[in-house]
Every structure is written in C-alpha cells, then in structure tokens.
Design an enzyme around this catalytic site. Structure first.
Site, PDB file in Angstrom:
ATOM      1  N   ASP A  67       0.820  -1.210   0.000  1.00  0.00           N
ATOM      2  CA  ASP A  67       0.000   0.000   0.000  1.00  0.00           C
ATOM      3  C   ASP A  67       0.856   1.264   0.000  1.00  0.00           C
ATOM      4  OD1 ASP A  67       0.948  -0.446   2.583  1.00  0.00           O
ATOM      5  OD2 ASP A  67      -1.025  -0.800   3.450  1.00  0.00           O
ATOM      6  N   ASN A 135      -7.577  -2.657  14.452  1.00  0.00           N
ATOM      7  CA  ASN A 135      -8.976  -2.904  14.106  1.00  0.00           C
ATOM      8  C   ASN A 135      -9.126  -4.114  13.180  1.00  0.00           C
ATOM      9  OD1 ASN A 135      -7.938  -1.979  11.706  1.00  0.00           O
ATOM     10  ND2 ASN A 135      -9.221  -0.150  11.563  1.00  0.00           N
ATOM     11  N   HIS A 137      -7.426  -4.650  10.376  1.00  0.00           N
ATOM     12  CA  HIS A 137      -7.170  -4.424   8.947  1.00  0.00           C
ATOM     13  C   HIS A 137      -5.922  -5.184   8.497  1.00  0.00           C
ATOM     14  CE1 HIS A 137      -4.636  -0.457   9.572  1.00  0.00           C
ATOM     15  NE2 HIS A 137      -3.858  -1.510   9.602  1.00  0.00           N
ATOM     16  N   GLU A 142      -9.670  -1.669   5.569  1.00  0.00           N
ATOM     17  CA  GLU A 142     -10.280  -1.386   6.860  1.00  0.00           C
ATOM     18  C   GLU A 142     -11.561  -2.211   7.028  1.00  0.00           C
ATOM     19  OE1 GLU A 142      -8.412   0.230   8.752  1.00  0.00           O
ATOM     20  OE2 GLU A 142      -8.027   2.305   8.187  1.00  0.00           O
TER      21      GLU A 142
HETATM   22  P1  PGA Z   1       2.353  -1.881  12.582  1.00  0.00           P
HETATM   23  O1  PGA Z   1       1.117  -1.733  11.602  1.00  0.00           O
HETATM   24  O2  PGA Z   1       3.193  -2.990  12.039  1.00  0.00           O
HETATM   25  O3  PGA Z   1       3.032  -0.560  12.542  1.00  0.00           O
HETATM   26  O4  PGA Z   1       1.796  -2.214  13.936  1.00  0.00           O
HETATM   27  C1  PGA Z   1       0.477  -2.858  11.131  1.00  0.00           C
HETATM   28  C2  PGA Z   1      -0.784  -2.461  10.406  1.00  0.00           C
HETATM   29  O5  PGA Z   1      -1.403  -1.436  10.763  1.00  0.00           O
HETATM   30  O6  PGA Z   1      -1.184  -3.181   9.485  1.00  0.00           O
END
Ligand code: PGA
Length: 239
Positions: A67, A135, A137, A142
């Site tokens: 992304d 959450n 995702h 999302e």
């Molecule tokens: P993080 O993010 O590795 O910084 O915890 C993971 C995500 O939000 O998919």
C-alpha cells in the site's frame, strides 16, 4: 493457520528472515509481497544482515508492496516507498526495476489494473508479508461490509489515523491510501503475518477465533491454505 508464539520481535524477525532466505535460495527469482509499519522491521534488519554476510542475494527477486498513502509525494519522508528504501531496498542488491509499488497519486482504477497485471506478469506472489491493524485491517483494507478484490482507494479509519499519525510531524497524515485488495492478498501462495504487542491482542483473537467477516478483514486468512502467524506473548494473550 500455523501459529507461532515467540519471546520477542527479534526472535520473530529471525524466524521470518529464515523463511524468506530459504525461499530465495530455492527460487532466486521469487516474488515477495512486502509490508510497511513496525511489525516487519526486525525481519528487514535480519534480511539486511543476511545479505551483508553474503548469505543471500536479492538480485533476481521481485517485490510488490501492499500500500501507499495518497496525496503524498513518492519521496516524502513518510511515504511507504521511502520507508522501504530506508529499511531494505537501499541496503541490499535488489534491482529497483523489480520493485513494484502502488502510486498513491495516480488514478486509482488504472493503478489497480496496472498493479494486478504487473503481479500476474511475474507469476504471482510467492510469499506475502503482513502486519495487522488494531482494528483487524490487513494492508489498508479497513473493516467494512464486503471484501474487496484488487487494489483500491480507501478512506482510512480513525483507529488507523490515530495509530499512524505519530509518524507525521511536518504535514498532516493523509486520510486516503491505495491498497492491495483482499483478493490480491489471498492469491499469494504463502502468507506470513506478524503481530506484536498488547494493542494487537483483540484483533489477533478475532482473526484466528472469530467468524470470517469483512468487519475483521484479517479473518479472511482462515480461508487461505498456507498462512503462518508469528506473535509475541502480548499479542497472543487473548488466544
Ligand atoms: P504496525 O502496523 O506494524 O506498525 O503495527 C500494522 C498495520 O497497521 O497493518
């Protein structure tokens, strides 16, 4: 799903690095799906170390990142492209022509088609690395009412904005991103998901033990035949 609970993120980085190095050794031209965020950083450190010791070469490897933010220049210090350049690409022998990235400033529909075609032209993704949001995702997919297929433009939720805005100091965090869809992620031959810390415990439980629902996008991984999850004890606390 295979679930591994390890002591800390360094141990996870070492284990995931080994899986990726083994893949590259058996298939030097393999295709890696890569993630940004804190979760894969120990893995990237270990991969850089392995490369520096001459244990692995990325010269024939191709990559596709999950992304990218919209409305941010590609070379901005907070872009995911910059993150990957600083944490991995500039420190290994990858050919930048083999690095696939979504363009957050392009038309989302044509970008989605371009990315899907580019992945297919390389024969698909062999190993897809994932983190998970608080959450539930995966990438920037999302919680929503349906699973998406190919890359699409998303409006980020407040939970994601709260989690990621700490990295932005000179510009406001973008509220939109372009992300590989759930279908594109599920087409990877093998998936490795990393989650560490107590803030991920509920999402990890919902992913593994909850119903398969787009309200917890990661739960779809229950339907993939080759998923390996790496957790520290805090992220595994509710299992
Ligand atoms: P993080 O993010 O590795 O910084 O915890 C993971 C995500 O939000 O998919």
């Amino acid at each position: 799903m295979k679930i591994n609970i390890l002591d800390n993120d360094a141990a996870i980085g070492e284990a995931v690095c080994k899986i990726i190095c083994d893949e590259i050794k058996s298939k030097p031209g393999c295709v890696l799906g890569l993630a940004t965020g804190a979760s894969p950083v120990p893995t990237y450190k270990k991969l850089v170390e392995a490369y520096s010791k001459g244990e692995v070469s990325f010269k024939d490897v191709s990559t596709f990142n999950l992304d990218e933010y919209c409305d941010l220049p590609k070379d901005h210090k907070n872009s995911y492209f910059t993150f990957m350049r600083e944490n991995l690409f500039s420190k290994i022998d990858i050919d930048m022509n083999n690095v696939g990235f979504l363009d957050g400033n392009a038309n989302a529909d044509s970008e989605s088609e371009r990315y899907a075609a580019a992945i297919e032209a390389k024969g698909g993704i062999d190993i897809q690395l994932l983190g998970i949001g608080r959450n539930g995702h995966i990438a920037f997919n999302e919680p929503s009412d349906s699973f998406t297929d190919e890359a699409w433009k998303v409006t980020l939720t407040q939970s994601t904005i709260d989690a990621n805005s700490v990295y932005f100091d000179d510009v406001p965090m973008p509220h939109h991103a372009i992300t590989m869809g759930i279908g594109s992620i599920m087409r990877a031959k093998k998936i490795i998901l990393i989650a560490t810390g107590a803030s991920k415990a509920q999402a990890v439980r919902d992913m593994i033990n909850g119903p398969v629902t787009p309200q917890c996008p990661a739960s779809v991984l229950q339907q993939h035949k080759d998923v390996t999850v790496f957790l520290d004890r805090a992220a595994a606390a509710l299992l």
